[in-house]
Design a protein around this motif. Structure first.
Motif, PDB file in Angstrom:
ATOM      1  N   LEU A 176      18.192  47.858  -3.730  1.00 54.21           N
ATOM      2  CA  LEU A 176      17.275  48.092  -2.622  1.00 54.21           C
ATOM      3  C   LEU A 176      17.531  47.120  -1.477  1.00 54.21           C
ATOM      4  O   LEU A 176      18.042  46.019  -1.673  1.00 54.21           O
ATOM      5  N   ALA A 177      17.156  47.539  -0.283  1.00 54.17           N
ATOM      6  CA  ALA A 177      17.311  46.682   0.892  1.00 54.17           C
ATOM      7  C   ALA A 177      16.390  45.473   0.781  1.00 54.17           C
ATOM      8  O   ALA A 177      15.272  45.578   0.272  1.00 54.17           O
ATOM      9  N   GLU A 178      16.852  44.352   1.263  1.00 56.23           N
ATOM     10  CA  GLU A 178      16.046  43.126   1.280  1.00 56.23           C
ATOM     11  C   GLU A 178      16.228  42.440   2.634  1.00 56.23           C
ATOM     12  O   GLU A 178      17.352  42.282   3.112  1.00 56.23           O
ATOM     13  N   ARG A 179      15.103  42.068   3.250  1.00 57.67           N
ATOM     14  CA  ARG A 179      15.152  41.407   4.548  1.00 57.67           C
ATOM     15  C   ARG A 179      14.241  40.195   4.561  1.00 57.67           C
ATOM     16  O   ARG A 179      13.193  40.191   3.912  1.00 57.67           O
ATOM     17  N   THR A 180      14.630  39.187   5.323  1.00 56.70           N
ATOM     18  CA  THR A 180      13.736  38.075   5.597  1.00 56.70           C
ATOM     19  C   THR A 180      12.701  38.524   6.626  1.00 56.70           C
ATOM     20  O   THR A 180      12.838  39.591   7.252  1.00 56.70           O
ATOM     21  N   SER A 181      11.680  37.706   6.841  1.00 62.88           N
ATOM     22  CA  SER A 181      10.668  38.027   7.849  1.00 62.88           C
ATOM     23  C   SER A 181      11.313  38.170   9.225  1.00 62.88           C
ATOM     24  O   SER A 181      10.971  39.080   9.986  1.00 62.88           O
ATOM     25  N   ALA A 182      12.238  37.251   9.543  1.00 58.13           N
ATOM     26  CA  ALA A 182      12.906  37.305  10.842  1.00 58.13           C
ATOM     27  C   ALA A 182      13.710  38.601  10.986  1.00 58.13           C
ATOM     28  O   ALA A 182      13.734  39.214  12.061  1.00 58.13           O
ATOM     29  N   GLU A 183      14.362  39.017   9.912  1.00 59.64           N
ATOM     30  CA  GLU A 183      15.139  40.258   9.957  1.00 59.64           C
ATOM     31  C   GLU A 183      14.227  41.473  10.101  1.00 59.64           C
ATOM     32  O   GLU A 183      14.558  42.426  10.811  1.00 59.64           O
ATOM     33  N   GLU A 184      13.087  41.451   9.414  1.00 66.28           N
ATOM     34  CA  GLU A 184      12.129  42.547   9.555  1.00 66.28           C
ATOM     35  C   GLU A 184      11.645  42.650  10.999  1.00 66.28           C
ATOM     36  O   GLU A 184      11.555  43.756  11.560  1.00 66.28           O
ATOM     37  N   LEU A 185      11.343  41.509  11.601  1.00 64.04           N
ATOM     38  CA  LEU A 185      10.848  41.513  12.975  1.00 64.04           C
ATOM     39  C   LEU A 185      11.936  41.979  13.942  1.00 64.04           C
ATOM     40  O   LEU A 185      11.666  42.759  14.871  1.00 64.04           O
ATOM     41  N   ALA A 186      13.169  41.530  13.723  1.00 61.00           N
ATOM     42  CA  ALA A 186      14.268  41.956  14.587  1.00 61.00           C
ATOM     43  C   ALA A 186      14.498  43.468  14.470  1.00 61.00           C
ATOM     44  O   ALA A 186      14.739  44.150  15.483  1.00 61.00           O
ATOM     45  N   ALA A 187      14.412  43.993  13.255  1.00 52.77           N
ATOM     46  CA  ALA A 187      14.593  45.437  13.054  1.00 52.77           C
ATOM     47  C   ALA A 187      13.463  46.219  13.719  1.00 52.77           C
ATOM     48  O   ALA A 187      13.693  47.285  14.312  1.00 52.77           O
ATOM     49  N   LEU A 188      12.239  45.700  13.624  1.00 53.28           N
ATOM     50  CA  LEU A 188      11.107  46.351  14.273  1.00 53.28           C
ATOM     51  C   LEU A 188      11.292  46.389  15.782  1.00 53.28           C
ATOM     52  O   LEU A 188      11.082  47.427  16.434  1.00 53.28           O
ATOM     53  N   GLU A 189      11.714  45.272  16.360  1.00 55.08           N
ATOM     54  CA  GLU A 189      11.918  45.239  17.804  1.00 55.08           C
ATOM     55  C   GLU A 189      13.023  46.212  18.220  1.00 55.08           C
ATOM     56  O   GLU A 189      12.895  46.911  19.238  1.00 55.08           O
ATOM     57  N   GLN A 190      14.094  46.288  17.451  1.00 58.27           N
ATOM     58  CA  GLN A 190      15.184  47.190  17.807  1.00 58.27           C
ATOM     59  C   GLN A 190      14.726  48.636  17.763  1.00 58.27           C
ATOM     60  O   GLN A 190      15.062  49.445  18.647  1.00 58.27           O
ATOM     61  N   ARG A 191      13.939  48.995  16.746  1.00 59.81           N
ATOM     62  CA  ARG A 191      13.439  50.363  16.672  1.00 59.81           C
ATOM     63  C   ARG A 191      12.513  50.662  17.854  1.00 59.81           C
ATOM     64  O   ARG A 191      12.526  51.776  18.391  1.00 59.81           O
ATOM     65  N   TYR A 192      11.730  49.668  18.247  1.00 60.99           N
ATOM     66  CA  TYR A 192      10.873  49.845  19.422  1.00 60.99           C
ATOM     67  C   TYR A 192      11.717  50.048  20.680  1.00 60.99           C
ATOM     68  O   TYR A 192      11.468  50.966  21.470  1.00 60.99           O
ATOM     69  N   ARG A 193      12.737  49.232  20.879  1.00 62.64           N
ATOM     70  CA  ARG A 193      13.597  49.381  22.064  1.00 62.64           C
ATOM     71  C   ARG A 193      14.270  50.750  22.062  1.00 62.64           C
ATOM     72  O   ARG A 193      14.442  51.366  23.123  1.00 62.64           O
ATOM     73  N   ASP A 194      14.640  51.224  20.879  1.00 68.35           N
ATOM     74  CA  ASP A 194      15.349  52.493  20.782  1.00 68.35           C
ATOM     75  C   ASP A 194      14.487  53.683  21.204  1.00 68.35           C
ATOM     76  O   ASP A 194      15.018  54.745  21.536  1.00 68.35           O
ATOM     77  N   THR A 195      13.176  53.524  21.172  1.00 69.56           N
ATOM     78  CA  THR A 195      12.317  54.640  21.604  1.00 69.56           C
ATOM     79  C   THR A 195      12.401  54.862  23.106  1.00 69.56           C
ATOM     80  O   THR A 195      12.076  55.955  23.592  1.00 69.56           O
ATOM     81  N   GLY A 196      12.811  53.829  23.869  1.00 67.90           N
ATOM     82  CA  GLY A 196      12.896  53.955  25.319  1.00 67.90           C
ATOM     83  C   GLY A 196      11.541  54.095  25.988  1.00 67.90           C
ATOM     84  O   GLY A 196      11.467  54.569  27.135  1.00 67.90           O
ATOM     85  N   GLN A 197      10.488  53.668  25.332  1.00 69.62           N
ATOM     86  CA  GLN A 197       9.131  53.771  25.874  1.00 69.62           C
ATOM     87  C   GLN A 197       8.510  52.376  25.990  1.00 69.62           C
ATOM     88  O   GLN A 197       7.948  51.870  25.024  1.00 69.62           O
ATOM     89  N   PRO A 198       8.615  51.736  27.141  1.00 73.92           N
ATOM     90  CA  PRO A 198       8.013  50.407  27.302  1.00 73.92           C
ATOM     91  C   PRO A 198       6.496  50.461  27.132  1.00 73.92           C
ATOM     92  O   PRO A 198       5.823  51.286  27.750  1.00 73.92           O
ATOM     93  N   ARG A 199       5.965  49.594  26.291  1.00 66.53           N
ATOM     94  CA  ARG A 199       4.527  49.528  26.042  1.00 66.53           C
ATOM     95  C   ARG A 199       4.107  48.058  26.096  1.00 66.53           C
ATOM     96  O   ARG A 199       4.484  47.270  25.215  1.00 66.53           O
ATOM     97  N   PRO A 200       3.321  47.660  27.101  1.00 68.90           N
ATOM     98  CA  PRO A 200       2.924  46.250  27.248  1.00 68.90           C
ATOM     99  C   PRO A 200       2.262  45.675  25.995  1.00 68.90           C
ATOM    100  O   PRO A 200       2.501  44.501  25.657  1.00 68.90           O
ATOM    101  N   VAL A 201       1.447  46.462  25.303  1.00 70.95           N
ATOM    102  CA  VAL A 201       0.784  45.941  24.106  1.00 70.95           C
ATOM    103  C   VAL A 201       1.813  45.633  23.024  1.00 70.95           C
ATOM    104  O   VAL A 201       1.722  44.604  22.338  1.00 70.95           O
ATOM    105  N   PHE A 202       2.809  46.477  22.865  1.00 68.50           N
ATOM    106  CA  PHE A 202       3.854  46.213  21.888  1.00 68.50           C
ATOM    107  C   PHE A 202       4.658  44.969  22.285  1.00 68.50           C
ATOM    108  O   PHE A 202       5.044  44.173  21.421  1.00 68.50           O
ATOM    109  N   GLU A 203       4.917  44.809  23.572  1.00 69.13           N
ATOM    110  CA  GLU A 203       5.656  43.632  24.038  1.00 69.13           C
ATOM    111  C   GLU A 203       4.890  42.351  23.681  1.00 69.13           C
ATOM    112  O   GLU A 203       5.473  41.375  23.196  1.00 69.13           O
TER     113      GLU A 203
END
Length: 358
Positions: A176-203
């Protein structure tokens, strides 16, 4: 709890209609062949019908009829051939079946796995499990009067079940996949950027998480999607934990926090655990069942993470919907991205009750 040994034991059920079109007839034939290949007495498959629900996988109910006429009620969970597999999920549905088998050995209530579709099967990638009865629709779980007694004890039951899942130690072979907290956060941010929808609350949430999300610490086996809607409930309580496609290795608070996300409370914001219980009951039961103590600030930070995680999932569905991949379900999910922004503002308001809600 469901016993793994009860799969395909004789059981009286109502007769059902045979498949009515060619595609269903072919699927029934493939299922029968797979069952025989797994050593199951199968004269033929009857009553094949597609079930509603299941955002990422197809679910089919059917019966296996043995040579003596007894019938075994089952469910196929599959990824049809040619359909794109979720980038966040496991590598295959067969891999999910391996996880289900492992947690069943640990005493987690799950539908027993009967057999898997062989590699390259025209029926796709999937596995077959026992067909259980119970309520899974979140809103109905929280409203039906016959489930009132179940609701009263579900937060504590969830704590116990999660402790059992997190206690599974021999999970290395599951790959199974395993990530550190920092890796989880980086992956979350990348998925957010990939949506192409800027959202101030998410930022803002991303900046807050960068300073508050704790280090991973001890990692455990996670369900990955443990919430109202993936729990089958009967009058006595939780009968089965479903949908293991997001299983992974990570911090225990990941699962505990996901269960507390506002969107899973179904109009019961006063009950932070799935709309049916309190964090105090959840964490107390988790500790009593052997789970490690959970820091409240860490849990809060992971609730912020998981709320945004769900919001990014919704935003991703919205992006696909705008691009033309349109279904009613996708349209409904896409609109919920804004709901998570409201939840994040509540969670991130200093001194707000969301910080200390029990």
């Amino acid at each position: 709890m469901h016993s793994a040994g009860s799969v395909c034991q004789p059981r009286a059920i109502c007769p059902s209609s045979p498949p009515v079109d060619r595609a269903e007839s072919e699927l029934a034939a493939h299922l029968a062949n797979a069952a025989r290949g797994a050593g199951i007495d199968c004269r033929h498959v009857t009553g094949l019908r597609k079930l509603s629900g299941g955002a990422s996988k197809e679910m089919w109910a059917f019966d296996i009829e043995a040579a003596d006429g007894t019938k075994c009620p089952l469910v196929l969970r599959r990824q049809p051939a040619g359909r794109r597999f979720s980038a966040q999920g496991l590598a295959s549905v067969a891999a999910e079946a391996a996880v289900v088998r492992r947690v069943a050995e640990a005493g987690v209530p799950v539908p027993a796995v009967a057999f898997e579709l062989p590699g390259g099967s025209p029926a796709g990638d999937g596995y077959v499990m026992a067909r259980l009865e119970g309520e899974t629709v979140g809103g109905r779980v929280l409203r039906l009067p016959e489930l009132a007694a179940a609701r009263a004890g579900m937060a504590r039951q969830c704590g116990e079940i999660l402790a059992r899942i997190h206690a599974v130690r021999d999970h290395a072979t599951l790959m199974l996949a395993e990530r550190t907290s920092a890796e989880e956060l980086a992956a979350l941010e990348q998925r957010y950027r990939d949506t192409g929808q800027p959202r101030p609350v998410f930022e803002y949430a991303l900046r807050w998480l960068a300073g508050h999300l704790p280090d991973t610490g001890r990692n455990v086996l996670l369900h990955g999607d443990f919430r109202t809607g993936n729990l089958m409930v009967g009058p006595e309580g939780i009968r089965a934990v479903l949908d293991w496609e997001l299983a992974r290795i990570g911090p225990p608070a990941y699962d505990l926090a996901w269960l507390c996300v506002g969107s899973w409370r179904f109009q019961r914001p006063d009950l932070p655990v799935g709309g049916f219980g309190t964090r105090d009951d959840l964490l107390a039961s988790y500790a009593e069942a052997g789970g490690a103590p959970v820091d409240r600030d860490a849990l809060h930070a992971w609730e912020v993470f998981q709320t945004m995680n769900w919001g990014v999932m919704c935003a991703g569905v919205a992006e696909a919907f705008v691009a033309g991949r349109r279904t009613v379900e996708a349209g409904v999910i896409a609109r919920r991205a804004s709901e998570t922004e409201f939840d994040l503002m509540r969670l991130l308001a200093p001194g707000h009750g969301a910080w200390n809600a029990r």
